[in-house]
Design an enzyme around this catalytic site. Structure first.
Site, PDB file in Angstrom:
ATOM      1  N   SER A  23       0.355  -3.134  -8.920  1.00  0.00           N
ATOM      2  CA  SER A  23      -0.144  -4.726  -8.649  1.00  0.00           C
ATOM      3  C   SER A  23       0.730  -5.515  -9.516  1.00  0.00           C
ATOM      4  CB  SER A  23      -1.648  -4.661  -9.010  1.00  0.00           C
ATOM      5  OG  SER A  23      -1.962  -5.895  -9.376  1.00  0.00           O
ATOM      6  N   TYR A  36      -8.807  -3.215 -14.456  1.00  0.00           N
ATOM      7  CA  TYR A  36      -7.971  -3.275 -13.015  1.00  0.00           C
ATOM      8  C   TYR A  36      -6.125  -3.219 -13.648  1.00  0.00           C
ATOM      9  CZ  TYR A  36      -5.968  -4.192  -8.774  1.00  0.00           C
ATOM     10  OH  TYR A  36      -5.318  -4.229  -7.494  1.00  0.00           O
ATOM     11  N   GLY A  72      -6.829  -1.780   4.986  1.00  0.00           N
ATOM     12  CA  GLY A  72      -5.929  -2.911   4.493  1.00  0.00           C
ATOM     13  C   GLY A  72      -4.651  -2.188   4.458  1.00  0.00           C
ATOM     14  N   ALA A 113      -7.805   4.209   5.416  1.00  0.00           N
ATOM     15  CA  ALA A 113      -8.908   3.524   6.427  1.00  0.00           C
ATOM     16  C   ALA A 113      -8.986   1.950   6.454  1.00  0.00           C
ATOM     17  CB  ALA A 113     -10.155   4.197   5.945  1.00  0.00           C
ATOM     18  N   GLY A 132      -7.505   2.257  -3.589  1.00  0.00           N
ATOM     19  CA  GLY A 132      -7.729   1.669  -4.774  1.00  0.00           C
ATOM     20  C   GLY A 132      -9.098   0.771  -4.757  1.00  0.00           C
ATOM     21  N   ASP A 141     -13.619  11.860  -1.988  1.00  0.00           N
ATOM     22  CA  ASP A 141     -13.909  10.655  -3.135  1.00  0.00           C
ATOM     23  C   ASP A 141     -12.784  11.012  -4.218  1.00  0.00           C
ATOM     24  OD1 ASP A 141     -14.700   9.102  -4.949  1.00  0.00           O
ATOM     25  OD2 ASP A 141     -16.908   9.614  -4.911  1.00  0.00           O
TER      26      ASP A 141
HETATM   27  P1  NAD Z   1      -8.569  -2.095   0.958  1.00  0.00           P
HETATM   28  O1  NAD Z   1     -10.027  -2.353   0.145  1.00  0.00           O
HETATM   29  O2  NAD Z   1      -8.312  -2.564   2.175  1.00  0.00           O
HETATM   30  O3  NAD Z   1      -8.248  -0.680   0.985  1.00  0.00           O
HETATM   31  C1  NAD Z   1      -8.442   0.420  -0.307  1.00  0.00           C
HETATM   32  C2  NAD Z   1      -8.926   1.612   0.504  1.00  0.00           C
HETATM   33  O4  NAD Z   1      -8.996   2.502  -0.535  1.00  0.00           O
HETATM   34  C3  NAD Z   1     -10.132   1.398   1.389  1.00  0.00           C
HETATM   35  O5  NAD Z   1      -9.750   2.374   2.517  1.00  0.00           O
HETATM   36  C4  NAD Z   1     -11.208   2.498   0.489  1.00  0.00           C
HETATM   37  O6  NAD Z   1     -11.844   3.327   1.347  1.00  0.00           O
HETATM   38  C5  NAD Z   1      -9.979   3.395  -0.329  1.00  0.00           C
HETATM   39  N1  NAD Z   1     -10.796   3.874  -1.477  1.00  0.00           N
HETATM   40  C6  NAD Z   1     -11.438   3.036  -2.272  1.00  0.00           C
HETATM   41  N2  NAD Z   1     -12.274   3.920  -3.118  1.00  0.00           N
HETATM   42  C7  NAD Z   1     -11.934   5.274  -3.047  1.00  0.00           C
HETATM   43  C8  NAD Z   1     -12.320   6.646  -3.348  1.00  0.00           C
HETATM   44  N3  NAD Z   1     -13.216   6.518  -4.285  1.00  0.00           N
HETATM   45  N4  NAD Z   1     -11.915   7.811  -2.658  1.00  0.00           N
HETATM   46  C9  NAD Z   1     -10.981   7.563  -1.644  1.00  0.00           C
HETATM   47  N5  NAD Z   1     -10.734   6.311  -1.322  1.00  0.00           N
HETATM   48  C10 NAD Z   1     -10.813   5.153  -1.761  1.00  0.00           C
HETATM   49  O7  NAD Z   1      -7.344  -2.521  -0.128  1.00  0.00           O
HETATM   50  P2  NAD Z   1      -6.050  -3.059  -0.129  1.00  0.00           P
HETATM   51  O8  NAD Z   1      -6.151  -4.400  -0.783  1.00  0.00           O
HETATM   52  O9  NAD Z   1      -5.355  -2.500   1.059  1.00  0.00           O
HETATM   53  O10 NAD Z   1      -5.478  -2.161  -1.507  1.00  0.00           O
HETATM   54  C11 NAD Z   1      -4.607  -1.119  -1.435  1.00  0.00           C
HETATM   55  C12 NAD Z   1      -3.941  -0.944  -2.825  1.00  0.00           C
HETATM   56  O11 NAD Z   1      -3.147  -2.033  -3.085  1.00  0.00           O
HETATM   57  C13 NAD Z   1      -5.084  -0.680  -3.914  1.00  0.00           C
HETATM   58  O12 NAD Z   1      -4.297   0.330  -4.813  1.00  0.00           O
HETATM   59  C14 NAD Z   1      -4.994  -2.147  -4.525  1.00  0.00           C
HETATM   60  O13 NAD Z   1      -5.447  -1.978  -5.730  1.00  0.00           O
HETATM   61  C15 NAD Z   1      -3.565  -2.808  -4.424  1.00  0.00           C
HETATM   62  N6  NAD Z   1      -3.622  -3.883  -4.558  1.00  0.00           N
HETATM   63  C16 NAD Z   1      -4.253  -4.710  -3.731  1.00  0.00           C
HETATM   64  C17 NAD Z   1      -3.843  -6.365  -3.607  1.00  0.00           C
HETATM   65  C18 NAD Z   1      -4.445  -6.965  -2.939  1.00  0.00           C
HETATM   66  O14 NAD Z   1      -4.562  -8.408  -3.029  1.00  0.00           O
HETATM   67  N7  NAD Z   1      -5.195  -6.712  -1.726  1.00  0.00           N
HETATM   68  C19 NAD Z   1      -3.025  -6.619  -4.714  1.00  0.00           C
HETATM   69  C20 NAD Z   1      -2.401  -5.835  -5.576  1.00  0.00           C
HETATM   70  C21 NAD Z   1      -2.741  -4.366  -5.272  1.00  0.00           C
END
Ligand code: NAD
Length: 290
Positions: free
Chosen positions: A118, A159, A12, A10, A75, A45
């Site tokens: 990450s 984390y 990122g 949904a 995440g 969830d």
């Molecule tokens: P984001 O917040 O845009 O997307 C994360 C998605 O996970 C959201 O759609 C959210 O609704 C979903 N989510 C969260 N909790 C949930 C749950 N309990 N059940 C089902 N869905 C759930 O974040 P992003 O930055 O696109 O993150 C994607 C992945 O990349 C994550 O695993 C994050 O840890 C990792 N990451 C992100 C970064 C960064 O800087 N953005 C860096 C390293 C790793």
């Protein structure tokens, strides 16, 4: 055309990857806590065992028991007070879902799975190894006890521990008969700071924002969610047929900045007995691999 599961679809990076797969003509089953109107999507969830079970059941029903691959991008970021949620979503939300879906990957015999890790795995000092071991053992309470010493600063530790544990889980399982031997390619992608709602939430906190802005990124700035999605889609393609158990860093150089001398590293001498045992065991266990 294939059928893929994308958790965190949904927002990122997961959202960007799902869009790319759909645009290429694939069927995408999105799994997210945030409901989306797409017919194949599953609202679940992943922070609860029940949510993970029902997500797996609904995905298996939607794909008819056969999957060409998956991206595990759901995440939660290192926000204070969310330690339990971080451990539940970032570790158990990946490994329990993948374990339940493994037979569907094996059905297609050429599936590819990308777990989003990450660069906090290698750039966060002092992460308690006890927390990592506890997660790998399935013991969330012990993991949370191991980070308690850090008080209000425990979230970055939890984390990083969740991402180290999930990366080790990937590497341990990727090379086994159940995964490599079943034709499944299991790998991880380790992004640095990528501009998504997760990072924006951290930047909105003045203390967090200061730490993020001071963090060394040799090429400067933040990564783009679309670029990371391109890497994920590439890791699902035939070009990744020979990729197995790798953790690919796409982080603007931060990992290299801190660890230029510590990686690649050879098998440590204390591992030699296990090395010999594993090497021989591997030859026995995996031949012939179809
Ligand atoms: P984001 O917040 O845009 O997307 C994360 C998605 O996970 C959201 O759609 C959210 O609704 C979903 N989510 C969260 N909790 C949930 C749950 N309990 N059940 C089902 N869905 C759930 O974040 P992003 O930055 O696109 O993150 C994607 C992945 O990349 C994550 O695993 C994050 O840890 C990792 N990451 C992100 C970064 C960064 O800087 N953005 C860096 C390293 C790793």
């Amino acid at each position: 055309m294939g059928t893929y599961v994308v958790s965190g679809s949904a927002s990122g990076m997961g959202h960007a990857a799902a869009e790319r797969l759909r645009a290429a003509g694939h069927s995408v089953i999105g799994v997210d806590i945030t409901a989306t109107p797409r017919p194949l999507d599953v609202a679940a969830d992943l922070s609860t065992a029940e949510g993970r079970r029902s997500a797996a059941e609904e995905v298996l029903a939607a794909c008819g028991g056969a999957l060409d691959g998956a991206i595990l991008a759901a995440g939660v970021g290192p926000v204070a007070g969310r330690d339990r949620l971080i451990a539940q979503v970032n570790y158990f939300g990946v490994v329990e879902l993948l374990t339940a879906l493994r037979p569907a990957f094996a059905r297609t015999a050429a599936a590819k799975v990308v777990v989003v890790s990450s660069n906090s795995t290698t750039t966060t000092p002092l992460v308690p190894q006890r927390a990592v071991r506890a997660l790998l053992a399935g013991d969330v309470e012990n993991a949370l006890r191991a980070v308690r010493w850090f008080g209000k600063r425990s979230a970055p530790m939890t984390y990083a521990a969740s991402k180290i544990a999930v990366s080790r889980w990937v590497r341990r399982h990727a090379v086994t008969q159940q995964w490599a031997g079943a034709g499944i390619r299991l790998n991880a992608l380790a992004p640095g700071a990528i501009m998504t709602p997760l990072l924006a939430e951290q930047l909105a906190d003045p203390t967090e924002s200061k730490a993020i802005k001071a963090f060394p990124v040799p090429i400067g700035g933040y990564g783009d969610a679309g670029h990371l999605a391109d890497w994920m889609v590439f890791m699902l393609s035939e070009a990744a047929d020979f990729l197995c158990g790798s953790v690919i860093f796409v982080d603007g150089g931060s990992d290299a900045y801190f660890r230029s001398e510590s990686w690649p590293a050879p098998v440590p001498a204390r591992m030699l007995p296990r090395y010999a045992q594993r090497f021989l065991g591997y030859r026995r266990a995996t031949r012939p691999v179809a």
